[in-house]
Design an enzyme around this catalytic site. Sequence first.
Site, PDB file in Angstrom:
ATOM      1  N   HIS A  52      -3.515   7.579  10.241  1.00  9.72           N
ATOM      2  CA  HIS A  52      -2.797   8.644   9.543  1.00  9.72           C
ATOM      3  C   HIS A  52      -3.389   8.837   8.153  1.00  9.72           C
ATOM      4  O   HIS A  52      -4.243   8.064   7.727  1.00  9.72           O
ATOM      5  CB  HIS A  52      -1.285   8.393   9.516  1.00  9.72           C
ATOM      6  CG  HIS A  52      -0.836   7.245   8.674  1.00  9.72           C
ATOM      7  ND1 HIS A  52      -1.118   5.935   8.978  1.00  9.72           N
ATOM      8  CD2 HIS A  52      -0.108   7.205   7.521  1.00  9.72           C
ATOM      9  CE1 HIS A  52      -0.579   5.141   8.068  1.00  9.72           C
ATOM     10  NE2 HIS A  52       0.037   5.887   7.156  1.00  9.72           N
ATOM     11  N   HIS A  54      -2.426   8.690   4.934  1.00 12.22           N
ATOM     12  CA  HIS A  54      -2.061   8.086   3.649  1.00 12.22           C
ATOM     13  C   HIS A  54      -3.256   7.375   3.000  1.00 12.22           C
ATOM     14  O   HIS A  54      -4.062   6.753   3.693  1.00 12.22           O
ATOM     15  CB  HIS A  54      -0.892   7.116   3.828  1.00 12.22           C
ATOM     16  CG  HIS A  54       0.422   7.818   4.018  1.00 12.22           C
ATOM     17  ND1 HIS A  54       1.515   7.221   4.609  1.00 12.22           N
ATOM     18  CD2 HIS A  54       0.805   9.074   3.695  1.00 12.22           C
ATOM     19  CE1 HIS A  54       2.524   8.089   4.635  1.00 12.22           C
ATOM     20  NE2 HIS A  54       2.110   9.214   4.095  1.00 12.22           N
ATOM     21  N   ASP A  56      -3.695   4.631   1.369  1.00 14.27           N
ATOM     22  CA  ASP A  56      -3.933   3.198   1.596  1.00 14.27           C
ATOM     23  C   ASP A  56      -4.546   2.933   2.978  1.00 14.27           C
ATOM     24  O   ASP A  56      -4.882   1.800   3.311  1.00 14.27           O
ATOM     25  CB  ASP A  56      -2.649   2.365   1.386  1.00 14.27           C
ATOM     26  CG  ASP A  56      -1.533   2.711   2.347  1.00 14.27           C
ATOM     27  OD1 ASP A  56      -1.242   3.910   2.536  1.00 14.27           O
ATOM     28  OD2 ASP A  56      -0.932   1.773   2.918  1.00 14.27           O
ATOM     29  N   HIS A  57      -4.725   4.001   3.775  1.00 12.69           N
ATOM     30  CA  HIS A  57      -5.359   3.889   5.098  1.00 12.69           C
ATOM     31  C   HIS A  57      -6.690   4.637   5.159  1.00 12.69           C
ATOM     32  O   HIS A  57      -7.443   4.478   6.115  1.00 12.69           O
ATOM     33  CB  HIS A  57      -4.413   4.412   6.189  1.00 12.69           C
ATOM     34  CG  HIS A  57      -3.130   3.633   6.243  1.00 12.69           C
ATOM     35  ND1 HIS A  57      -2.797   2.785   7.280  1.00 12.69           N
ATOM     36  CD2 HIS A  57      -2.111   3.531   5.353  1.00 12.69           C
ATOM     37  CE1 HIS A  57      -1.633   2.215   7.026  1.00 12.69           C
ATOM     38  NE2 HIS A  57      -1.194   2.653   5.862  1.00 12.69           N
ATOM     39  N   HIS A 108       6.413   8.552  10.934  1.00 15.93           N
ATOM     40  CA  HIS A 108       6.025   8.147   9.571  1.00 15.93           C
ATOM     41  C   HIS A 108       5.285   9.308   8.912  1.00 15.93           C
ATOM     42  O   HIS A 108       5.611   9.719   7.804  1.00 15.93           O
ATOM     43  CB  HIS A 108       5.161   6.893   9.659  1.00 15.93           C
ATOM     44  CG  HIS A 108       4.624   6.407   8.354  1.00 15.93           C
ATOM     45  ND1 HIS A 108       5.424   5.877   7.370  1.00 15.93           N
ATOM     46  CD2 HIS A 108       3.363   6.366   7.860  1.00 15.93           C
ATOM     47  CE1 HIS A 108       4.667   5.526   6.334  1.00 15.93           C
ATOM     48  NE2 HIS A 108       3.410   5.820   6.602  1.00 15.93           N
ATOM     49  N   ASP A 130       1.222   2.568  10.475  1.00 11.92           N
ATOM     50  CA  ASP A 130       2.530   2.375   9.831  1.00 11.92           C
ATOM     51  C   ASP A 130       3.680   2.841  10.721  1.00 11.92           C
ATOM     52  O   ASP A 130       4.725   3.269  10.212  1.00 11.92           O
ATOM     53  CB  ASP A 130       2.592   3.140   8.491  1.00 11.92           C
ATOM     54  CG  ASP A 130       1.781   2.469   7.393  1.00 11.92           C
ATOM     55  OD1 ASP A 130       1.274   1.359   7.619  1.00 11.92           O
ATOM     56  OD2 ASP A 130       1.660   3.081   6.317  1.00 11.92           O
ATOM     57  N   HIS A 168       0.722  -3.564   7.528  1.00  9.97           N
ATOM     58  CA  HIS A 168       1.296  -4.136   6.298  1.00  9.97           C
ATOM     59  C   HIS A 168       1.959  -5.481   6.587  1.00  9.97           C
ATOM     60  O   HIS A 168       2.565  -5.665   7.649  1.00  9.97           O
ATOM     61  CB  HIS A 168       2.356  -3.206   5.684  1.00  9.97           C
ATOM     62  CG  HIS A 168       1.785  -1.961   5.080  1.00  9.97           C
ATOM     63  ND1 HIS A 168       1.326  -1.898   3.791  1.00  9.97           N
ATOM     64  CD2 HIS A 168       1.596  -0.731   5.605  1.00  9.97           C
ATOM     65  CE1 HIS A 168       0.881  -0.674   3.529  1.00  9.97           C
ATOM     66  NE2 HIS A 168       1.037   0.062   4.622  1.00  9.97           N
TER      67      HIS A 168
HETATM   68 FE    FE Z   1       0.482   2.211   4.744  1.00 13.77          FE
HETATM   69 ZN    ZN Z   2       1.507   5.166   5.626  1.00 12.23          ZN
END
Ligand code: FE
Ligand code: ZN
Length: 256
Positions: A52, A54, A56-57, A108, A130, A168
């Site tokens: 996805h 985001h 942090d990915h 998400h 996530d 995570h």
């Molecule tokens: Fe994340």
């Molecule tokens: Zn995420």
Amino acid sequence: MNLIPIPAFSDNYLWLLHDGQRALIVDPGDAAPVLRVLQENGLQLGSILVTHHHPDHTGGVAELHAATGAPVHGPAREAIPEPFQRLQDGDTVQTLGLDFQTIDVPGHTAGHIAFYTPEMDGRPLLFCGDTLFSGGCGRLFEGTPAQMLASLDRLAALPGNTRVCCTHEYTLGNLRFALAVEPDNEELIGYHARCAALRDQGRPTLPTSLAQELLINPFLRTRQATVMEAARRFDPAAHDDNTVFAAIRQWKNQFK
Ligand code: FE
Ligand code: ZN
């Protein structure tokens, strides 16, 4: 095959799978730790998989692609660094001699996908981003409770021995909430103790297995009488699959 959770930021894992020569990376939010592992192990990066959009990915995707030339495979309906192969539900990515199937898991984010292969060293393997965490699930930033429940139902239907690679290390916090929902769940009490011991040793609690999650994760257990009753204590209006799930999700959002 070697399956390695590379820690990044405060609690992310960038999952790297390799056969001693070639590697794939899932959701590289940062390029530096991945390049380090590739170099230390003499690995060539074969594929970059993204669940996805985001940061942090995806934060390391462009740098890894530029440094290695590895193709990027990601969700058809999300904006991630170009160029990438846009995957729809049911599409397959072939890499490291494995076939990864794309599973749409909105909730998400609106276009979130997961990657599933039915056999890696004798067991199925799932990269779920996530969507599913050990003891929890992702927050509903772009989806409805009904969408997330349908997505989790799809994942829950995979074989129980599926290794589940979540992105995570939220496990202990999730289990503290799970214990508030189901204080008498013996399996949950034991699992929490095992995970706490792992964290005391600085070790990841992941991957988990689907069979384990079905026994302890309140978001996969919203049709259990214990969880339904707990949901109604939080929100007396919770009455069916979607409203019970929504109540548990809302309760977790407020849980301290
Ligand atoms: Fe994340
Ligand atoms: Zn995420």
